[in-house]
Every structure is written in structure tokens, then in C-alpha cells.
Design a protein around this motif. Structure first.
Motif, PDB file in Angstrom:
ATOM      1  N   SER A   6      32.912 -40.786   1.970  1.00  0.00           N
ATOM      2  CA  SER A   6      32.379 -39.962   0.877  1.00  0.00           C
ATOM      3  C   SER A   6      33.490 -39.242   0.127  1.00  0.00           C
ATOM      4  CB  SER A   6      31.369 -38.949   1.431  1.00  0.00           C
ATOM      5  OG  SER A   6      30.204 -39.599   1.886  1.00  0.00           O
ATOM      6  N   ILE A   7      34.564 -38.900   0.830  1.00  0.00           N
ATOM      7  CA  ILE A   7      35.718 -38.295   0.143  1.00  0.00           C
ATOM      8  C   ILE A   7      36.266 -39.282  -0.867  1.00  0.00           C
ATOM      9  CG2 ILE A   7      38.055 -37.362   0.426  1.00  0.00           C
ATOM     10  CD1 ILE A   7      37.244 -36.571   3.288  1.00  0.00           C
ATOM     11  N   ALA A   8      36.436 -40.530  -0.425  1.00  0.00           N
ATOM     12  CA  ALA A   8      36.966 -41.561  -1.325  1.00  0.00           C
ATOM     13  C   ALA A   8      36.029 -41.819  -2.487  1.00  0.00           C
ATOM     14  CB  ALA A   8      37.208 -42.844  -0.529  1.00  0.00           C
ATOM     15  N   LEU A   9      34.754 -42.002  -2.195  1.00  0.00           N
ATOM     16  CA  LEU A   9      33.789 -42.353  -3.238  1.00  0.00           C
ATOM     17  C   LEU A   9      33.681 -41.279  -4.310  1.00  0.00           C
ATOM     18  CD1 LEU A   9      30.898 -43.891  -1.114  1.00  0.00           C
ATOM     19  CD2 LEU A   9      32.357 -45.101  -2.735  1.00  0.00           C
ATOM     20  N   HIS A  10      33.803 -40.023  -3.906  1.00  0.00           N
ATOM     21  CA  HIS A  10      33.581 -38.932  -4.852  1.00  0.00           C
ATOM     22  C   HIS A  10      34.863 -38.290  -5.374  1.00  0.00           C
ATOM     23  CE1 HIS A  10      29.182 -38.714  -4.675  1.00  0.00           C
ATOM     24  NE2 HIS A  10      29.332 -39.153  -3.439  1.00  0.00           N
ATOM     25  N   SER A  11      36.017 -38.911  -5.060  1.00  0.00           N
ATOM     26  CA  SER A  11      37.271 -38.343  -5.575  1.00  0.00           C
ATOM     27  C   SER A  11      38.180 -39.381  -6.215  1.00  0.00           C
ATOM     28  CB  SER A  11      38.028 -37.613  -4.458  1.00  0.00           C
ATOM     29  OG  SER A  11      38.445 -38.516  -3.445  1.00  0.00           O
ATOM     30  N   ASP A  12      38.076 -40.629  -5.803  1.00  0.00           N
ATOM     31  CA  ASP A  12      38.970 -41.659  -6.324  1.00  0.00           C
ATOM     32  C   ASP A  12      38.439 -42.211  -7.645  1.00  0.00           C
ATOM     33  OD1 ASP A  12      40.348 -44.225  -6.742  1.00  0.00           O
ATOM     34  OD2 ASP A  12      41.123 -43.905  -4.722  1.00  0.00           O
ATOM     35  N   THR A  44      36.043 -49.587  13.979  1.00  0.00           N
ATOM     36  CA  THR A  44      35.432 -48.720  12.971  1.00  0.00           C
ATOM     37  C   THR A  44      36.071 -47.338  12.962  1.00  0.00           C
ATOM     38  OG1 THR A  44      33.314 -49.893  13.007  1.00  0.00           O
ATOM     39  CG2 THR A  44      33.281 -47.597  12.274  1.00  0.00           C
ATOM     40  N   ALA A  45      36.216 -46.732  14.124  1.00  0.00           N
ATOM     41  CA  ALA A  45      36.766 -45.376  14.187  1.00  0.00           C
ATOM     42  C   ALA A  45      38.237 -45.343  13.804  1.00  0.00           C
ATOM     43  CB  ALA A  45      36.567 -44.799  15.586  1.00  0.00           C
ATOM     44  N   ALA A  46      39.004 -46.350  14.230  1.00  0.00           N
ATOM     45  CA  ALA A  46      40.428 -46.363  13.909  1.00  0.00           C
ATOM     46  C   ALA A  46      40.663 -46.591  12.419  1.00  0.00           C
ATOM     47  CB  ALA A  46      41.144 -47.433  14.728  1.00  0.00           C
ATOM     48  N   VAL A  47      39.868 -47.453  11.801  1.00  0.00           N
ATOM     49  CA  VAL A  47      40.004 -47.664  10.361  1.00  0.00           C
ATOM     50  C   VAL A  47      39.581 -46.403   9.603  1.00  0.00           C
ATOM     51  CG1 VAL A  47      39.138 -48.991   8.391  1.00  0.00           C
ATOM     52  CG2 VAL A  47      39.834 -50.170  10.475  1.00  0.00           C
ATOM     53  N   ALA A  48      38.620 -45.678  10.136  1.00  0.00           N
ATOM     54  CA  ALA A  48      38.259 -44.391   9.531  1.00  0.00           C
ATOM     55  C   ALA A  48      39.448 -43.433   9.566  1.00  0.00           C
ATOM     56  CB  ALA A  48      37.065 -43.782  10.267  1.00  0.00           C
ATOM     57  N   ALA A  49      40.181 -43.431  10.670  1.00  0.00           N
ATOM     58  CA  ALA A  49      41.376 -42.583  10.767  1.00  0.00           C
ATOM     59  C   ALA A  49      42.417 -43.003   9.742  1.00  0.00           C
ATOM     60  CB  ALA A  49      41.955 -42.657  12.178  1.00  0.00           C
ATOM     61  N   TRP A  50      42.597 -44.310   9.593  1.00  0.00           N
ATOM     62  CA  TRP A  50      43.534 -44.839   8.588  1.00  0.00           C
ATOM     63  C   TRP A  50      43.131 -44.401   7.186  1.00  0.00           C
ATOM     64  CZ3 TRP A  50      41.974 -48.635   4.965  1.00  0.00           C
ATOM     65  CH2 TRP A  50      43.009 -49.188   4.193  1.00  0.00           C
ATOM     66  N   LEU A  51      41.836 -44.501   6.874  1.00  0.00           N
ATOM     67  CA  LEU A  51      41.350 -44.103   5.555  1.00  0.00           C
ATOM     68  C   LEU A  51      41.513 -42.602   5.352  1.00  0.00           C
ATOM     69  CD1 LEU A  51      39.903 -45.085   2.962  1.00  0.00           C
ATOM     70  CD2 LEU A  51      37.736 -44.530   4.109  1.00  0.00           C
ATOM     71  N   GLY A  52      41.219 -41.840   6.398  1.00  0.00           N
ATOM     72  CA  GLY A  52      41.365 -40.389   6.294  1.00  0.00           C
ATOM     73  C   GLY A  52      42.798 -39.973   6.014  1.00  0.00           C
ATOM     74  N   ALA A  53      43.742 -40.629   6.677  1.00  0.00           N
ATOM     75  CA  ALA A  53      45.152 -40.308   6.436  1.00  0.00           C
ATOM     76  C   ALA A  53      45.533 -40.603   4.991  1.00  0.00           C
ATOM     77  CB  ALA A  53      46.034 -41.100   7.393  1.00  0.00           C
ATOM     78  N   PHE A  54      44.988 -41.681   4.448  1.00  0.00           N
ATOM     79  CA  PHE A  54      45.294 -42.047   3.057  1.00  0.00           C
ATOM     80  C   PHE A  54      44.792 -40.984   2.087  1.00  0.00           C
ATOM     81  CE2 PHE A  54      44.439 -44.199  -0.970  1.00  0.00           C
ATOM     82  CZ  PHE A  54      45.635 -44.876  -1.186  1.00  0.00           C
ATOM     83  N   PHE A  55      43.649 -40.365   2.398  1.00  0.00           N
ATOM     84  CA  PHE A  55      43.062 -39.372   1.504  1.00  0.00           C
ATOM     85  C   PHE A  55      43.327 -37.937   1.959  1.00  0.00           C
ATOM     86  CE2 PHE A  55      40.674 -43.067   0.078  1.00  0.00           C
ATOM     87  CZ  PHE A  55      40.661 -42.867  -1.310  1.00  0.00           C
ATOM     88  N   GLY A  56      44.306 -37.756   2.833  1.00  0.00           N
ATOM     89  CA  GLY A  56      44.698 -36.410   3.228  1.00  0.00           C
ATOM     90  C   GLY A  56      43.701 -35.707   4.124  1.00  0.00           C
ATOM     91  N   ALA A  57      42.922 -36.481   4.887  1.00  0.00           N
ATOM     92  CA  ALA A  57      41.961 -35.899   5.827  1.00  0.00           C
ATOM     93  C   ALA A  57      42.349 -36.359   7.227  1.00  0.00           C
ATOM     94  CB  ALA A  57      40.539 -36.316   5.478  1.00  0.00           C
ATOM     95  N   ASP A  58      43.472 -35.871   7.698  1.00  0.00           N
ATOM     96  CA  ASP A  58      44.048 -36.339   8.959  1.00  0.00           C
ATOM     97  C   ASP A  58      43.325 -35.772  10.176  1.00  0.00           C
ATOM     98  OD1 ASP A  58      46.588 -37.816   8.046  1.00  0.00           O
ATOM     99  OD2 ASP A  58      46.752 -35.906   6.981  1.00  0.00           O
ATOM    100  N   ILE A  59      43.519 -36.419  11.287  1.00  0.00           N
ATOM    101  CA  ILE A  59      43.024 -35.926  12.569  1.00  0.00           C
ATOM    102  C   ILE A  59      43.853 -34.699  12.959  1.00  0.00           C
ATOM    103  CG2 ILE A  59      42.695 -36.465  15.010  1.00  0.00           C
ATOM    104  CD1 ILE A  59      42.650 -39.444  14.157  1.00  0.00           C
ATOM    105  N   PRO A  60      43.229 -33.592  13.295  1.00  0.00           N
ATOM    106  CA  PRO A  60      44.003 -32.412  13.701  1.00  0.00           C
ATOM    107  C   PRO A  60      44.908 -32.725  14.897  1.00  0.00           C
ATOM    108  CG  PRO A  60      41.737 -31.785  13.257  1.00  0.00           C
ATOM    109  CD  PRO A  60      41.785 -33.289  13.202  1.00  0.00           C
ATOM    110  N   ASP A  61      46.113 -32.178  14.877  1.00  0.00           N
ATOM    111  CA  ASP A  61      47.086 -32.443  15.931  1.00  0.00           C
ATOM    112  C   ASP A  61      46.596 -31.999  17.305  1.00  0.00           C
ATOM    113  OD1 ASP A  61      48.821 -33.505  14.070  1.00  0.00           O
ATOM    114  OD2 ASP A  61      49.955 -31.635  13.810  1.00  0.00           O
ATOM    115  N   SER A  62      45.723 -31.005  17.339  1.00  0.00           N
ATOM    116  CA  SER A  62      45.277 -30.445  18.616  1.00  0.00           C
ATOM    117  C   SER A  62      44.340 -31.367  19.391  1.00  0.00           C
ATOM    118  CB  SER A  62      44.555 -29.108  18.364  1.00  0.00           C
ATOM    119  OG  SER A  62      43.415 -29.305  17.532  1.00  0.00           O
ATOM    120  N   LEU A  63      43.828 -32.402  18.749  1.00  0.00           N
ATOM    121  CA  LEU A  63      42.841 -33.278  19.394  1.00  0.00           C
ATOM    122  C   LEU A  63      43.560 -34.395  20.147  1.00  0.00           C
ATOM    123  CD1 LEU A  63      40.196 -33.414  16.528  1.00  0.00           C
ATOM    124  CD2 LEU A  63      40.352 -31.810  18.444  1.00  0.00           C
ATOM    125  N   VAL A  64      44.074 -34.049  21.313  1.00  0.00           N
ATOM    126  CA  VAL A  64      44.952 -34.975  22.042  1.00  0.00           C
ATOM    127  C   VAL A  64      44.217 -36.214  22.540  1.00  0.00           C
ATOM    128  CG1 VAL A  64      46.596 -33.192  22.687  1.00  0.00           C
ATOM    129  CG2 VAL A  64      44.643 -33.654  24.167  1.00  0.00           C
TER     130      VAL A  64
END
Length: 202
Positions: A109-115, A165-185
Motif C-alpha cells: 500500500s505504501i508503494a501503490l499510494h506513493s509511487d 512472501t515475507a522476505a520479498v515484502a522485506a525487500w520491497l519495504g527496504a526499497f520504499f524506506g520501510a525497513d525492519i527495525p534493528d531491534s527485531l533480532v
């Protein structure tokens, strides 16, 4: 078979899935930036103008990334990426849906509504994109709790489409500046395991 694909998370999901199974088919790169997905020729394959698209040898067309993966699983059953028995199949389906709805969909939704590339596809609400961006850390925190002290992969001991699915979501999030918080080990350790697989570079 022939796979029409390009830049984007859903094409990436299918390519990873195929790499895990050792499936190699001819590919047609569809350049979204040039509008190749909106040409009359492509719209004959998929009236929604979306990739990926799998065309079988008899001309049958399958669209939607998970539907394509389902077909490939049926004709190339090993390694099983949707589970190998009733219990594992149920758990993979559950976790793939959770990953898709809770994480992949939120980041999408970040991508769809911002790109700008999606401006012609829907009415964009940039404020909604920002609310979804703010929700991302909590989505990953939920997954971090779920996989704490658990098996190495999201749905159990075996790598599955849920991990894709989850790993590609992480990849997409990194591209749009929505990274996984560092604390989530827990999530980071899981993602490291997934990205170490040769299929990640598909």
C-alpha cells in the motif's frame, strides 16, 4: 512455457520459487516504466495489465504470482514449497496468507499510494501511504514474537512459499524506506537465513 515478468515483488516471488525448484523457462522482460504492460498485445494475455504472467505450451494463461506458484508446485512437486502433508500444507497456507495480508499488503500500500508509476492504476492517497508506513514496524514486531524460539522458517522446519512472501515484502519495504527495525533480532536472523539461499538472487 514462457514467463512474462519484470521489476517488482510479484515477479520476484515467482522467480525465487522457480529457482528453488530448479525450473528454468524462457522469460520475456516487461518494462513497466515504458508501459509495456499496457500494450494491446500484453493486455490480451492479462486484461489487468499486471505481471507476472505464465503462458503454457498449449496457450493457457495463468496470472497472479501465487496461482503461478501453485501450478508449478503441481507439475514440479519437489521440493514441496506449499507443504508436503495435510498439516504442513495447512500451516504454509496460513503463514503465507498472514505474511501476504499483514506485511506484504501493508508495504504494498505504501508503494501503490506513493509511487508515481501507480498513479494511473488507482486514486492515490499519500496520507494513507504514510499511515501504512507507520504501521510497518508493528507488523514486523508481531512476526518477531511469533517466530521467537521457533523453527528456522516461518511455517516450520522447511523453507516454503511463506518465507518467499515475507522476505520479498522485506525487500520491497527496504526499497520504499520501510525497513525492519534493528531491534527485531528474530526476524533479522530468519531473513539472513532466507537471503543466504542461492534462490534469493533470482
Amino acid at each position: 512455457m514462457k514467463l512474462y515478468c519484470g521489476i517488482g515483488p510479484n515477479s520476484y516471488r515467482v522467480r525465487i520459487f522457480m529457482a528453488e525448484k530448479g525450473i528454468d523457462v524462457p522469460r520475456v522482460d516487461v518494462d513497466l516504466t515504458k508501459g509495456e504492460h499496457k500494450t494491446p498485445q500484453f493486455l490480451e494475455l492479462n486484461s489487468l495489465g499486471q505481471i507476472p504472467v505464465l503462458v503454457l505450451d498449449d496457450g493457457t494463461v495463468i496470472t497472479e504470482s501465487i496461482a503461478i506458484c501453485r501450478y508449478l508446485e503441481a507439475v514440479h512437486p519437489t521440493p514441496a514449497l506449499f507443504g508436503s502433508d495435510a498439516v504442513s500444507q495447512g500451516k504454509v497456507e496460513m503463514w503465507n496468507r498472514r505474511a501476504e495480508i499483514e506485511i506484504f499488503g501493508t508495504i504494498g500500500s505504501i508503494a501503490l499510494h506513493s509511487d508515481p508509476m501507480f498513479a494511473e492504476r488507482l486514486v492515490q492517497f499519500p496520507a494513507f501511504a504514510e499511515t501504512q508506513r507507520e504501521a510497518v514496524p508493528a507488523k514486523w514486531a508481531w512476526l518477531d514474537r511469533e517466530i521467537a524460539d521457533g523453527p528456522p522458517f516461518i511455517a516450520g522446519d522447511q523453507y516454503s512459499v511463506a518465507d518467499i512472501t515475507a522476505a520479498v515484502a522485506a525487500w520491497l519495504g527496504a526499497f520504499f524506506g520501510a525497513d525492519i527495525p534493528d531491534s527485531l533480532v528474530n526476524v533479522h536472523h530468519w531473513l539472513d537465513r532466507v537471503q543466504e539461499r542461492p534462490s534469493w538472487n533470482a
